[in-house]
Design a protein around this motif. Sequence first.
Motif, PDB file in Angstrom:
ATOM      1  N   GLY A 167     -17.142  -6.470  13.741  1.00 51.06           N
ATOM      2  CA  GLY A 167     -17.385  -7.990  14.075  1.00 51.06           C
ATOM      3  C   GLY A 167     -16.224  -8.523  13.812  1.00 51.06           C
ATOM      4  O   GLY A 167     -15.302  -8.116  12.716  1.00 51.06           O
ATOM      5  N   VAL A 168     -16.104  -9.616  14.540  1.00 55.40           N
ATOM      6  CA  VAL A 168     -14.756 -10.383  14.045  1.00 55.40           C
ATOM      7  C   VAL A 168     -14.871 -10.987  12.902  1.00 55.40           C
ATOM      8  O   VAL A 168     -13.825 -11.073  12.177  1.00 55.40           O
ATOM      9  N   LEU A 169     -15.978 -11.445  12.350  1.00 52.64           N
ATOM     10  CA  LEU A 169     -16.183 -12.220  10.820  1.00 52.64           C
ATOM     11  C   LEU A 169     -15.714 -10.896  10.020  1.00 52.64           C
ATOM     12  O   LEU A 169     -15.017 -11.268   8.887  1.00 52.64           O
ATOM     13  N   GLY A 170     -16.200  -9.837  10.077  1.00 54.12           N
ATOM     14  CA  GLY A 170     -15.806  -8.867   9.085  1.00 54.12           C
ATOM     15  C   GLY A 170     -14.325  -8.487   8.960  1.00 54.12           C
ATOM     16  O   GLY A 170     -14.036  -8.338   7.946  1.00 54.12           O
ATOM     17  N   ALA A 171     -13.736  -8.239  10.166  1.00 53.46           N
ATOM     18  CA  ALA A 171     -12.432  -8.207  10.346  1.00 53.46           C
ATOM     19  C   ALA A 171     -11.443  -9.334   9.607  1.00 53.46           C
ATOM     20  O   ALA A 171     -10.747  -9.161   8.830  1.00 53.46           O
TER      21      ALA A 171
ATOM     22  N   ARG B 282     -20.989   6.666   3.198  1.00 54.11           N
ATOM     23  CA  ARG B 282     -22.130   7.229   3.810  1.00 54.11           C
ATOM     24  C   ARG B 282     -23.458   6.760   3.070  1.00 54.11           C
ATOM     25  O   ARG B 282     -24.571   6.480   3.728  1.00 54.11           O
ATOM     26  N   TRP B 283     -23.273   6.661   1.726  1.00 52.91           N
ATOM     27  CA  TRP B 283     -24.441   6.457   0.919  1.00 52.91           C
ATOM     28  C   TRP B 283     -24.884   4.843   1.297  1.00 52.91           C
ATOM     29  O   TRP B 283     -26.022   4.533   1.504  1.00 52.91           O
ATOM     30  N   ALA B 284     -23.814   4.059   1.263  1.00 52.59           N
ATOM     31  CA  ALA B 284     -24.138   2.576   1.607  1.00 52.59           C
ATOM     32  C   ALA B 284     -24.708   2.302   2.925  1.00 52.59           C
ATOM     33  O   ALA B 284     -25.658   1.577   3.121  1.00 52.59           O
ATOM     34  N   ALA B 285     -24.440   3.250   3.869  1.00 51.82           N
ATOM     35  CA  ALA B 285     -24.590   2.834   5.428  1.00 51.82           C
ATOM     36  C   ALA B 285     -26.141   3.444   5.546  1.00 51.82           C
ATOM     37  O   ALA B 285     -26.934   2.652   6.189  1.00 51.82           O
ATOM     38  N   ARG B 286     -26.433   4.383   4.752  1.00 52.15           N
ATOM     39  CA  ARG B 286     -27.961   4.982   4.838  1.00 52.15           C
ATOM     40  C   ARG B 286     -28.772   4.125   4.306  1.00 52.15           C
ATOM     41  O   ARG B 286     -30.211   4.193   4.312  1.00 52.15           O
ATOM     42  N   ARG B 287     -28.299   3.170   3.538  1.00 46.40           N
ATOM     43  CA  ARG B 287     -29.194   2.216   2.512  1.00 46.40           C
ATOM     44  C   ARG B 287     -29.113   0.866   3.144  1.00 46.40           C
ATOM     45  O   ARG B 287     -29.675  -0.103   2.678  1.00 46.40           O
ATOM     46  N   GLY B 288     -28.348   0.824   4.484  1.00 47.42           N
ATOM     47  CA  GLY B 288     -28.446  -0.543   5.204  1.00 47.42           C
ATOM     48  C   GLY B 288     -27.459  -1.320   4.733  1.00 47.42           C
ATOM     49  O   GLY B 288     -27.592  -2.765   5.248  1.00 47.42           O
ATOM     50  N   LEU B 289     -26.624  -1.107   3.982  1.00 49.43           N
ATOM     51  CA  LEU B 289     -25.622  -2.146   3.512  1.00 49.43           C
ATOM     52  C   LEU B 289     -24.596  -2.268   4.563  1.00 49.43           C
ATOM     53  O   LEU B 289     -24.126  -1.285   5.334  1.00 49.43           O
ATOM     54  N   THR B 290     -24.461  -3.395   4.726  1.00 45.43           N
ATOM     55  CA  THR B 290     -23.251  -3.849   6.118  1.00 45.43           C
ATOM     56  C   THR B 290     -21.879  -3.844   5.516  1.00 45.43           C
ATOM     57  O   THR B 290     -21.574  -3.998   4.204  1.00 45.43           O
ATOM     58  N   PRO B 291     -21.036  -3.785   6.483  1.00 48.32           N
ATOM     59  CA  PRO B 291     -19.497  -3.852   5.768  1.00 48.32           C
ATOM     60  C   PRO B 291     -19.072  -5.128   5.015  1.00 48.32           C
ATOM     61  O   PRO B 291     -18.436  -5.220   4.037  1.00 48.32           O
ATOM     62  N   ASN B 292     -19.811  -5.963   5.702  1.00 54.81           N
ATOM     63  CA  ASN B 292     -19.668  -7.445   4.923  1.00 54.81           C
ATOM     64  C   ASN B 292     -20.032  -7.536   3.576  1.00 54.81           C
ATOM     65  O   ASN B 292     -19.431  -8.169   2.611  1.00 54.81           O
ATOM     66  N   GLN B 293     -21.054  -7.035   3.290  1.00 49.29           N
ATOM     67  CA  GLN B 293     -21.665  -6.866   1.827  1.00 49.29           C
ATOM     68  C   GLN B 293     -20.881  -5.938   0.995  1.00 49.29           C
ATOM     69  O   GLN B 293     -20.596  -6.421  -0.030  1.00 49.29           O
ATOM     70  N   VAL B 294     -20.392  -5.059   1.428  1.00 46.99           N
ATOM     71  CA  VAL B 294     -19.361  -4.117   0.759  1.00 46.99           C
ATOM     72  C   VAL B 294     -18.170  -4.875   0.367  1.00 46.99           C
ATOM     73  O   VAL B 294     -17.407  -4.846  -0.703  1.00 46.99           O
TER      74      VAL B 294
END
Length: 514
Positions: free
Chosen positions: A345-349, A282-294
């Motif tokens: 997204g397909v890329l993230g998966a 939640r902290w990451a999502a609220r600061r705009g981090l994308t799943p790919n960045q994580v």
Amino acid sequence: MTRVVLLGSSPGPDTAPTGLRLAALPGNPTVSERLHSQLRTMDPRPATIASGDVAAALRALAEVAESATESLFIIPENSVVHDELIYQITKSKRGALVLVAKEPRPAAGEDSDEDPGAGQEETAEAVPIEEAEPEIGMNRVEGLPVRSRIGKSRVVSIGTATHKVTRPNAVLLGPVHISARNAPVLAETCRQLADMADTFGPDDDLVQIIAFGLVRNGVSVGIRGRRDLFYRRVTTQEEANEAGSEIIGMDEDRARLDNAVKGADGFFTTYFVSTYSRFIARWAARRGLTPNQVTLISIALGVAAAACFATGDRVGMVAGGILIYFAFVFDCVDGQVARYARKFGVLGAWLDATFDRFKEYVVFAGLAIGWVVAGHGDDTIWIFALAAIGLQSVRHLLDFSFGIANRRAKAPAQLPTLPLDAPDDRALRQALERRKVERSQGIRGLLKMWTKAGKYRAVHWARKMIVFPIGERFAAIAITAALFDARITFLTLVIWGTVAAAYTLTGRLMRSLA
């Protein structure tokens, strides 16, 4: 995209209170305005069906279903509902799903130790359900007649004002999701129901009638409750005020966060990662981090762990164990961010699946290099490393190939059917009982028995751990590397991995033959 169908007032006491306002919510929207805004991203131009004339409403729904090329989401227009509940229902993989509420159990006495959350297979009546007589349900829950019998995962039978059902125990609240493959069945069912509309009573709800036809035509209609989310139909301003106060008092964000955690995770992930990783997500999502960045953070931590293992000294091994643990934590966080922020997204998966393997294999290399750097002259460490890599590669190949085979498999076997004009559900229940007996024999019987054993927590978690999921693998690497050495780590991976492969392969062969 999902085709949205808004139902006007259902037969009976419901009216279409499009002008009722939810004063407790920001903007003081009407019930209809709020629902339309919630559904706009799914379908900018939803189909609206006035349901005062049941036959006309059913024929209109049949036309919508017949022309649909995607799944359908059917919901009464007087619904007050959480966004998250709409999302969870529409993302279901079941062919059909309906929101339900169980009828409260009769009081069982002060000394009763009966579990109030059980499946209601036993009720206050002394007569077993197998001997119970079908009936016309007259009780009500939230203004709706109790005329549905539900089991643990699906609707068993449904009645109407003129069709009896054996021991009804629930109501269908409203929202229904129908997959694209069942849309033709829905269209045909609605036409059949329209031809017999004069047999339904004034208090038969339109959603209940639709589900009645689907169940009798052999469609498996799954169920889910509201759980920690809100849904209610409103017909008066007083009810709208109550609904507004209730919905604003519930923590929808917490429910959304909890649902971002996969329910089928392993023991280590459930108790040593997901207890706090959701808050990082939640902290990451609220600061705009994308799943790919994580995901990239997780990869970096995995490579850093491999580098620490490659030093070969005790400090490096302990540091590597800590880093590989947090690499796995962020591997969980990326998926939780995707589900919480709904950024898929397909890329993230692809990145997630590919670099999970990459992290494992680079760590195996780091452990082997560290063993050599530490001065051990035994080159068999490379054999252990290659064995671990090979075993894990074969396991993942089997996993993906089995998954593909399942997706290509034919549609699930149809449930027993019952003529729509049958006065009660005796024949349907008898057919279901015969089907149950048939499916309890041979290999299917063994699988069913093993599945039932999962109700015991020790068995449940043992089954989760024996397959050696990624959480347990990373935990095994971190603990054995930090406390022992690379050889013990590889032995653990190979032995546990071999047991897991044998168990998984046996289970999949049995399921394929069942």
